[in-house]
Design a protein around this motif. Structure first.
Motif, mmCIF file in Angstrom:
data_model
loop_
_atom_site.group_PDB
_atom_site.id
_atom_site.type_symbol
_atom_site.label_atom_id
_atom_site.label_comp_id
_atom_site.label_asym_id
_atom_site.label_seq_id
_atom_site.Cartn_x
_atom_site.Cartn_y
_atom_site.Cartn_z
ATOM 1 N N PHE A 69 -5.915 8.800 -1.381
ATOM 2 C CA PHE A 69 -5.396 7.487 -1.764
ATOM 3 C C PHE A 69 -6.333 6.386 -1.280
ATOM 4 O O PHE A 69 -6.575 5.398 -1.978
ATOM 5 C CB PHE A 69 -4.002 7.294 -1.174
ATOM 6 C CG PHE A 69 -3.353 5.988 -1.547
ATOM 7 C CD1 PHE A 69 -3.021 5.700 -2.861
ATOM 8 C CD2 PHE A 69 -3.082 5.028 -0.581
ATOM 9 C CE1 PHE A 69 -2.426 4.502 -3.207
ATOM 10 C CE2 PHE A 69 -2.491 3.828 -0.916
ATOM 11 C CZ PHE A 69 -2.158 3.559 -2.231
ATOM 12 N N GLY A 70 -6.913 6.583 -0.074
ATOM 13 C CA GLY A 70 -7.865 5.601 0.436
ATOM 14 C C GLY A 70 -9.103 5.490 -0.454
ATOM 15 O O GLY A 70 -9.609 4.395 -0.696
ATOM 16 N N GLU A 76 0.833 -1.200 0.000
ATOM 17 C CA GLU A 76 0.000 0.000 0.000
ATOM 18 C C GLU A 76 0.874 1.260 0.000
ATOM 19 O O GLU A 76 0.641 2.204 -0.774
ATOM 20 C CB GLU A 76 -0.894 -0.042 1.243
ATOM 21 C CG GLU A 76 -2.014 0.959 1.275
ATOM 22 C CD GLU A 76 -2.842 0.771 2.537
ATOM 23 O OE1 GLU A 76 -4.067 0.630 2.408
ATOM 24 O OE2 GLU A 76 -2.259 0.763 3.652
ATOM 25 N N GLU A 77 1.898 1.282 0.854
ATOM 26 C CA GLU A 77 2.791 2.432 0.926
ATOM 27 C C GLU A 77 3.574 2.615 -0.375
ATOM 28 O O GLU A 77 3.774 3.744 -0.835
ATOM 29 C CB GLU A 77 3.748 2.263 2.114
ATOM 30 C CG GLU A 77 3.053 2.365 3.463
ATOM 31 C CD GLU A 77 3.997 2.091 4.611
ATOM 32 O OE1 GLU A 77 5.212 1.899 4.353
ATOM 33 O OE2 GLU A 77 3.532 2.065 5.774
ATOM 34 N N LEU A 78 4.014 1.507 -0.950
ATOM 35 C CA LEU A 78 4.748 1.592 -2.215
ATOM 36 C C LEU A 78 3.858 2.122 -3.333
ATOM 37 O O LEU A 78 4.290 2.937 -4.168
ATOM 38 C CB LEU A 78 5.290 0.211 -2.598
ATOM 39 C CG LEU A 78 6.481 -0.306 -1.801
ATOM 40 C CD1 LEU A 78 6.734 -1.771 -2.126
ATOM 41 C CD2 LEU A 78 7.722 0.524 -2.104
ATOM 42 N N LEU A 79 2.626 1.667 -3.347
ATOM 43 C CA LEU A 79 1.687 2.108 -4.378
ATOM 44 C C LEU A 79 1.466 3.614 -4.276
ATOM 45 O O LEU A 79 1.487 4.332 -5.291
ATOM 46 C CB LEU A 79 0.373 1.350 -4.212
ATOM 47 C CG LEU A 79 -0.676 1.448 -5.327
ATOM 48 C CD1 LEU A 79 -0.086 1.057 -6.675
ATOM 49 C CD2 LEU A 79 -1.868 0.556 -5.000
ATOM 50 N N LYS A 80 1.264 4.100 -3.078
ATOM 51 C CA LYS A 80 1.065 5.541 -2.874
ATOM 52 C C LYS A 80 2.318 6.317 -3.288
ATOM 53 O O LYS A 80 2.232 7.366 -3.959
ATOM 54 C CB LYS A 80 0.725 5.816 -1.415
ATOM 55 C CG LYS A 80 0.525 7.297 -1.077
ATOM 56 C CD LYS A 80 0.066 7.451 0.354
ATOM 57 C CE LYS A 80 -0.146 8.929 0.710
ATOM 58 N NZ LYS A 80 1.137 9.668 0.780
ATOM 59 N N LYS A 81 3.471 5.813 -2.909
ATOM 60 C CA LYS A 81 4.735 6.493 -3.224
ATOM 61 C C LYS A 81 4.927 6.651 -4.728
ATOM 62 O O LYS A 81 5.219 7.748 -5.221
ATOM 63 C CB LYS A 81 5.901 5.697 -2.626
ATOM 64 C CG LYS A 81 7.274 6.165 -3.084
ATOM 65 C CD LYS A 81 8.362 5.262 -2.538
ATOM 66 C CE LYS A 81 9.723 5.617 -3.126
ATOM 67 N NZ LYS A 81 10.795 4.727 -2.597
#
Length: 431
Positions: free
Chosen positions: A405-406, A384-389
């Motif tokens: 993002f959510g 999830e964090e990688l996708l947002k980044k």
């Protein structure tokens, strides 16, 4: 299964000493054409650069000419094109890519060999066989350890297994089941086929089978069936007073023992056994560990097929063998996802989320075993964090905060962590 293959399988099952002498005649136009549907049409082309699509344009005539060369024994295996793929930790694994025509003929031979040897292979063997895979091996190992009296594990690693298989010894093993000179000579042609390396050098192998060869999996299984599986079943277990168990997937295997002295004896003779067949243990990766439900201290664990095995207690205080995603595999999965997102972040959001969901589902399908939810959640959170980044690096402006993002995750219905394994014991179901 075709009628001819079923007849071979039935004969092999009825008579374990029967030697087949009519296999070469099966390599006719009809049989080889029937094997075309089993070929991966999207696989890379070999040295002649003829893809499956190109070969298929005149499939009937191409196969007819192939059969004529095979029957006239003028068939020559083309060079195997070598390609390297990342193995992790900066290492690379060499793959051997045969020409399309060679793949087809190898597939026909592999089907015949499979019909014979599926009747001989033992339940301890899971690698590259129909109907079983690494998930089955990992699950059965857990069941055996959960229900057995084992207290010691021998972890072993064969150094460069696929490059070390002795050609002469392999052919002698095949002769125990096959009395067909032209059929065996065909296999020998593939064993001796030159390898075209990426630097243009042609290597003439004196041992080994190419990883990537269509017939290689069944040949490598036949070799370890004789070297390890039958020896363990017929000799090692016969000399054990306590329980002993072998679980093998391809060249990865672990052995469990009830008594320490029997685990130690196996550990001492294993290297000598392998050396008789041209194989060597990677001594730095081979060891005995204490693994008992009565000894749950930190470090009392081992890894196999991407899982970490360790004893714990469930909510009711019962001993429970827990399988967790190994730290090494978790880091590798995150690294692969990072690399993919970095390279594909400019694609349409719909396509990115479809691919990421497929990757998440694949991860959950394999690692979604009972008791492993925490590691699944860890993988999801990092994904999830990688996708947002990487989505925020699609342009110079930051596109998404956590609220936006959510909303995006909800819109594309991102795959959440889930256990995909069905309970197989009372203890497992309780966790």
């Amino acid at each position: 299964m075709q009628t001819s293959l079923q007849a071979i399988a039935n004969k092999a099952a009825r008579d374990k000493r029967h030697r087949f002498s009519n296999l070469f005649m099966m390599l006719n136009l009809t049989f080889i054409l029937s094997c075309w549907r089993l070929i991966n049409k999207r696989a890379a082309a070999g040295v002649d650069r003829v893809s499956a699509r190109e070969y298929e344009k005149d499939l009937g005539q191409n196969v007819k000419r192939l059969v004529e060369r095979v029957k006239g024994e003028s068939y020559r295996a083309k060079l195997v094109r070598r390609q390297y793929i990342p193995k992790g930790e900066g290492k690379q694994r060499p793959l051997g890519i045969p020409a399309t025509e060679d793949k087809l003929l190898q597939k026909a031979v592999a089907e015949i060999l499979g019909a014979i040897y599926e009747q001989d292979f033992l339940p301890s063997s899971y690698g590259y066989r129909p109907g079983v895979g690494p998930k089955d091996a990992a699950r059965q190992l857990a069941k055996e350890l959960q229900n057995g009296k084992y207290k010691y594990i021998v972890e072993a690693d064969i150094r460069g297994y696929y490059d070390s298989i002795d050609h002469e010894k392999l052919v002698e093993m095949l002769k125990q089941r096959i009395d067909d000179g032209p059929f065996l000579r065909l296999i020998e042609k593939w064993l001796k086929a030159g390898v075209l390396d990426t630097n243009g050098e042609v290597i003439d192998p004196t041992a080994g089978v190419p990883q990537g060869g269509v017939v290689s999996p069944v040949l490598s299984n036949v070799y370890l069936h004789h070297v390890l599986d039958k020896w363990f079943e017929d000799v090692v277990k016969a000399h054990c007073q306590g329980e002993a168990y072998l679980c093998r997937f391809a060249d990865d295997f672990v052995c469990a023992f009830q008594y320490k002295e029997e685990a130690q004896r196996f550990y001492e003779v294993l290297g000598k056994r392998l050396e008789k067949f041209g194989l060597k243990l990677a001594t730095e990766k081979t060891k005995i560990i204490s693994f008992s439900r009565f000894n749950k201290q930190e470090g009392n664990s081992f890894e196999f097929l991407g899982f970490e095995y360790k004893w714990e207690e469930d909510r009711k205080g019962r001993d429970f063998l827990r399988r967790l995603t190994s730290g090494k595999k978790l880091r590798k999965s995150i690294a692969e996802l990072t690399d993919w997102l970095r390279k594909n972040r400019s694609r349409r959001l719909k396509d990115i989320f479809a691919e990421v969901n497929a990757k998440l589902r694949g991860h959950y399908n394999y690692y979604g075993v009972i008791g492993n939810y925490g590691r699944l959640k860890s993988f999801y959170r990092q994904a999830e964090e990688l996708l947002k980044k990487w989505l925020n690096r699609r342009s110079q402006r930051k596109s998404y905060n956590w609220q936006g993002f959510g909303d995006l995750l909800k819109h594309f219905n991102i795959e959440r962590p889930k256990i995909t394994e069905k309970p197989w014991s009372i203890a497992a179901a309780a966790v």
